[in-house]
Structure formats: structure tokens, C-alpha cells
Scaffold this motif. Structure first.
Motif, PDB file in Angstrom:
ATOM      1  N   ARG A 129       0.635  -1.117   0.009  1.00  0.00           N
ATOM      2  CA  ARG A 129       0.105   0.049  -0.027  1.00  0.00           C
ATOM      3  C   ARG A 129       0.835   1.196   0.009  1.00  0.00           C
ATOM      4  O   ARG A 129       0.646   2.045  -0.707  1.00  0.00           O
ATOM      5  CB  ARG A 129      -0.689  -0.130   1.183  1.00  0.00           C
ATOM      6  CG  ARG A 129      -1.865   1.090   1.263  1.00  0.00           C
ATOM      7  CD  ARG A 129      -3.022   1.041   2.425  1.00  0.00           C
ATOM      8  NE  ARG A 129      -3.971   1.862   2.162  1.00  0.00           N
ATOM      9  CZ  ARG A 129      -5.378   1.640   2.689  1.00  0.00           C
ATOM     10  NH1 ARG A 129      -5.381   0.713   3.673  1.00  0.00           N
ATOM     11  NH2 ARG A 129      -6.131   2.309   2.311  1.00  0.00           N
ATOM     12  N   GLU A 130       1.975   1.257   0.840  1.00  0.00           N
ATOM     13  CA  GLU A 130       2.873   2.322   0.822  1.00  0.00           C
ATOM     14  C   GLU A 130       3.619   2.761  -0.469  1.00  0.00           C
ATOM     15  O   GLU A 130       3.617   3.541  -1.126  1.00  0.00           O
ATOM     16  CB  GLU A 130       3.944   2.153   1.839  1.00  0.00           C
ATOM     17  CG  GLU A 130       3.498   2.626   3.321  1.00  0.00           C
ATOM     18  CD  GLU A 130       4.852   2.152   4.241  1.00  0.00           C
ATOM     19  OE1 GLU A 130       5.779   2.170   3.797  1.00  0.00           O
ATOM     20  OE2 GLU A 130       4.306   1.966   5.464  1.00  0.00           O
TER      21      GLU A 130
ATOM     22  N   SER B 218       1.135   3.930  -3.306  1.00  0.00           N
ATOM     23  CA  SER B 218       0.871   5.250  -3.019  1.00  0.00           C
ATOM     24  C   SER B 218      -0.247   5.632  -4.114  1.00  0.00           C
ATOM     25  O   SER B 218      -0.051   6.849  -4.747  1.00  0.00           O
ATOM     26  CB  SER B 218       2.093   6.210  -3.305  1.00  0.00           C
ATOM     27  OG  SER B 218       3.006   5.838  -2.541  1.00  0.00           O
ATOM     28  N   LEU B 219      -1.343   5.043  -4.091  1.00  0.00           N
ATOM     29  CA  LEU B 219      -2.469   5.163  -5.161  1.00  0.00           C
ATOM     30  C   LEU B 219      -2.985   6.351  -4.821  1.00  0.00           C
ATOM     31  O   LEU B 219      -3.141   6.987  -3.419  1.00  0.00           O
ATOM     32  CB  LEU B 219      -3.345   4.024  -4.854  1.00  0.00           C
ATOM     33  CG  LEU B 219      -3.054   2.762  -5.464  1.00  0.00           C
ATOM     34  CD1 LEU B 219      -3.774   1.516  -5.154  1.00  0.00           C
ATOM     35  CD2 LEU B 219      -2.968   2.638  -6.724  1.00  0.00           C
ATOM     36  N   ARG B 220      -3.614   7.316  -5.506  1.00  0.00           N
ATOM     37  CA  ARG B 220      -4.296   8.416  -5.198  1.00  0.00           C
ATOM     38  C   ARG B 220      -5.736   8.376  -5.834  1.00  0.00           C
ATOM     39  O   ARG B 220      -5.961   7.699  -6.788  1.00  0.00           O
ATOM     40  CB  ARG B 220      -3.269   9.664  -6.141  1.00  0.00           C
ATOM     41  CG  ARG B 220      -2.062   9.745  -5.567  1.00  0.00           C
ATOM     42  CD  ARG B 220      -1.478  11.065  -5.995  1.00  0.00           C
ATOM     43  NE  ARG B 220      -1.417  10.911  -7.399  1.00  0.00           N
ATOM     44  CZ  ARG B 220      -0.532  10.589  -8.234  1.00  0.00           C
ATOM     45  NH1 ARG B 220       0.552   9.896  -7.516  1.00  0.00           N
ATOM     46  NH2 ARG B 220      -0.377  10.863  -9.586  1.00  0.00           N
ATOM     47  N   THR B 221      -6.598   9.389  -5.591  1.00  0.00           N
ATOM     48  CA  THR B 221      -7.775   9.593  -5.782  1.00  0.00           C
ATOM     49  C   THR B 221      -7.972   9.684  -7.419  1.00  0.00           C
ATOM     50  O   THR B 221      -7.241  10.313  -8.053  1.00  0.00           O
ATOM     51  CB  THR B 221      -8.356  11.082  -5.532  1.00  0.00           C
ATOM     52  OG1 THR B 221      -8.256  11.081  -3.972  1.00  0.00           O
ATOM     53  CG2 THR B 221      -9.879  11.175  -5.496  1.00  0.00           C
TER      54      THR B 221
ATOM     55  N   ASP C 258      -7.991   4.192  -1.091  1.00  0.00           N
ATOM     56  CA  ASP C 258      -7.043   5.430  -1.763  1.00  0.00           C
ATOM     57  C   ASP C 258      -7.419   6.080  -2.724  1.00  0.00           C
ATOM     58  O   ASP C 258      -7.114   6.790  -3.414  1.00  0.00           O
ATOM     59  CB  ASP C 258      -5.865   4.461  -1.605  1.00  0.00           C
ATOM     60  CG  ASP C 258      -5.145   3.966  -0.120  1.00  0.00           C
ATOM     61  OD1 ASP C 258      -5.870   4.283   0.734  1.00  0.00           O
ATOM     62  OD2 ASP C 258      -4.234   3.422  -0.460  1.00  0.00           O
TER      63      ASP C 258
ATOM     64  N   LEU D 107      -7.406  -1.464  -0.819  1.00  0.00           N
ATOM     65  CA  LEU D 107      -6.873  -0.228  -1.705  1.00  0.00           C
ATOM     66  C   LEU D 107      -7.754   0.386  -2.166  1.00  0.00           C
ATOM     67  O   LEU D 107      -7.300   1.551  -2.472  1.00  0.00           O
ATOM     68  CB  LEU D 107      -5.802  -0.954  -2.650  1.00  0.00           C
ATOM     69  CG  LEU D 107      -4.688  -1.864  -2.042  1.00  0.00           C
ATOM     70  CD1 LEU D 107      -3.984  -2.453  -3.112  1.00  0.00           C
ATOM     71  CD2 LEU D 107      -3.575  -0.970  -1.393  1.00  0.00           C
ATOM     72  N   SER D 108      -8.912   0.035  -2.531  1.00  0.00           N
ATOM     73  CA  SER D 108     -10.030   0.994  -3.237  1.00  0.00           C
ATOM     74  C   SER D 108     -10.396   2.392  -2.051  1.00  0.00           C
ATOM     75  O   SER D 108     -10.519   3.252  -2.843  1.00  0.00           O
ATOM     76  CB  SER D 108     -10.968   0.218  -3.349  1.00  0.00           C
ATOM     77  OG  SER D 108     -12.062   0.028  -2.357  1.00  0.00           O
TER      78      SER D 108
END
Ligand SMILES: C[S@@+](CC[C@H](N)C(=O)[O-])C[C@H]1O[C@@H](n2cnc3c(N)ncnc32)[C@H](O)[C@@H]1O
Length: 279
Positions: free
Chosen positions: A44-45, A48-51, A72, A69-70
Motif C-alpha cells: 500500500r505504501e 501510493s495510490l491517489r484519488t 485510496d 486499496l480501493s
């Protein structure tokens, strides 16, 4: 040696397995392993998923990792989960009913993804490569569908690290020789994730590993070790590999279970994760 049966298909063909519910349950159990939790937190780090981003999970199983993860991705993001098993996907869809971003769980083959080139910001795949006939092709497909600068995270077990300690080093060696050697499937793929990523044109950025340790087991309370097939299934695989005499199945089960009852049971298995970027 995971929830599989020597005379039945395993995770390469989940829906054809006579004990399909055991395979599904085993996925919930492996999700609870400390090593799994550690590697998913690391992933997850690293991703670094974004909107607003789009994430693909190849071999998503019950979808729980992708659904975590969703969170994020915000309302505008999307998770796509591909799996060979409709049974896994049906459960993933149920679990995703409350997700805030868009979701699509679709039957597909990791070796021939029906997704456009460069259409995802990130791709993940966990403990699937050991089940596909051509892991290099599957990773090449992941590299094809990720955009330039996007990240791919691969996680898999390396069964050559399997260490069963019941106070019998010869038995431990025979277990390792059975499961830690690539035969019908590539059980050591977890140790080759970096080179698989590089061969697919990806640039590895970071890697980590985690060892799952079972330091006790009460076979009377829980006939299967969590995430595993019954011991007799493992013993049959040892017979097939020439590491156990055909009449030795009951003796193997008895040896391991009685050691466990006496508190002399430890087992270890290492899983690896690699995150890579498409240049
Ligand atoms: C051991 S499970 C792991 C599931 C999930 N990634 C997890 O970590 O909980 C392997 C998954 O890969 C899927 N699978 C196996 N071969 C596949 C293929 N060729 N294409 C897509 N999915 C596949 C199986 O159906 C199964 O859900």
C-alpha cells in the motif's frame, strides 16, 4: 501444499475443484497470516495510490486486498479484479457492495488480459504467478496494461524456503524437495520476481519479504493448518515426488500430528514482494 488436492485441480482451476469452498476459505485464512498483512501494508505504501486512479488486481481471488486499496482511490477511482474463477469473483462482488469507487470483477486469464494497453495507473498480483503455466507472459501482460510511470506490485511465495520442523531433519528435507522444486508448477517463482519484472521491461524500485511462522498447531482443534490443505494431501504430493513411499501417507500424518500435539511443531514459509515501475 496449499489447499489443493493431488487428484484435483488447484488454484489454476478453482471452479473445477470438488472442494471449492475449502479453497475459498483458505484465501480468507491466508489473508490473516501475519506475513500477508505485513506485505499488503508494504504494498500500500509503495503503490501510493491517489484519488481517481485505476488499479488492476490480476488473480484477485476474493478481492479483499484490492478492496482494501480501493479506499485510496476516492469516488472517481476504479478497481478492476481479474480472476480465472467465477466462484472467487462472485464472492468478491458481494464483498465490494459497499465500496466507494467503481468496481469491476471479471473472469479472465492472466496470460491474455482483455484490457487495453496503458490503461491502469497500478497493477498488483498476489500469489497467482505460482499457479500460471507461464509467469513471464503474465508479468508481460501486466507491463502492457500499466501506463508509463505506473507501478506493478508482485507478491508470491518461494516454496524452496518451506521449513517443517518436527524434530526430524530427513523428513524436513523430503518436504522441501517435494514442494521447493519447480515441477508441474513454478513454486519458486517468489524468489524470481525482480528478474521477471525486468524481463517484462519494468524497473524494480523496491523489494521486501516476510516469513510466515507457525509455532504451534492443535490438529484436534483444527484438522487443517490455516490456509493449508489437509496433511494427507501434502503426503500424497510427497509420494508423487518420490519423497515418500506409497504406503507412508498415514505414517507421515501421524508423525507430524503427534509432534504438534507434543508442542514440537514449527513451520516457516517466506513470501516476497517487488514493486516496479514502467519507465
Ligand atoms: C492462491 S490464490 C490468490 C488469490 C489472491 N490474490 C490472494 O492473494 O488472496 C490464486 C488466484 O489466482 C487465480 N488464477 C489462477 N490462474 C489464473 C489465471 N491464469 N488467470 C487469472 N487468475 C488465475 C485463482 O483463481 C485464484 O483466485
Amino acid at each position: 501444499m496449499t489447499a489443493d488436492d493431488e487428484r484435483s485441480p488447484g488454484f489454476e482451476s478453482v471452479d473445477d475443484h470438488p472442494e471449492v469452498t475449502m479453497l475459498l476459505r483458505a484465501m480468507d485464512e491466508t489473508a490473516q497470516w501475519e506475513a500477508t498483512k505485513q506485505l499488503r501494508a508494504w504494498e500500500r505504501e509503495q503503490l501510493s495510490l491517489r484519488t481517481g486512479q485505476r488499479l488492476l488486481d490480476v488473480g484477485c481471488g476474493l478481492g479483499d486486498a484490492a478492496l482494501a486499496l480501493s479506499a485510496d482511490l476516492g469516488h472517481d477511482g476504479e478497481v478492476v479484479g481479474i480472476d480465472g474463477s467465477e466462484r472467487m469473483l462472485a464472492e468478491a462482488r458481494l464483498r465490494g457492495a459497499d465500496a466507494t469507487c467503481r468496481l469491476r470483477f471479471t473472469v479472465g486469464d492472466a496470460g491474455a488480459l482483455e484490457e487495453p494497453d496503458a490503461s491502469f495507473d497500478a497493477v498488483r498480483s498476489e500469489r497467482m504467478l505460482q499457479w500460471v503455466p507461464d509467469p513471464a507472459r503474465a508479468v508481460a501482460e501486466m507491463a502492457r496494461v500499466v501506463r508509463r510511470g505506473g507501478r506493478v506490485c508482485l507478491t508470491d511465495s518461494d516454496w524452496s524456503t518451506l521449513d517443517l520442523d518436527v524434530g526430524d531433519s530427513d523428513l524436513a528435507r523430503r518436504v522441501r524437495e517435494t514442494f521447493g522444486v519447480d515441477r508441474e508448477r513454478q513454486t519458486t517463482v517468489g524468489g524470481r520476481l525482480n528478474s521477471l519484472a525486468e524481463s517484462a521491461g519494468l524497473a524494480p524500485l523496491a523489494e521486501t519479504s516476510a516469513t510466515q511462522v507457525w509455532s504451534s498447531w492443535d490438529p484436534d482443534e483444527s484438522p487443517r493448518l490455516h490456509g493449508w490443505a489437509p496433511l494427507a494431501v501434502s503426503a500424497r504430493a510427497m509420494v508423487d515426488a518420490g519423497q515418500l513411499a506409497p504406503g507412508g501417507i498415514d505414517g507421515f500424518v501421524e508423525t507430524v500430528e503427534s509432534a504438534a500435539r507434543q508442542g514440537r511443531f514449527t513451520m516457516r514459509l517466506t513470501m516476497h514482494s517487488v514493486v516496479a515501475r514502467l519507465p
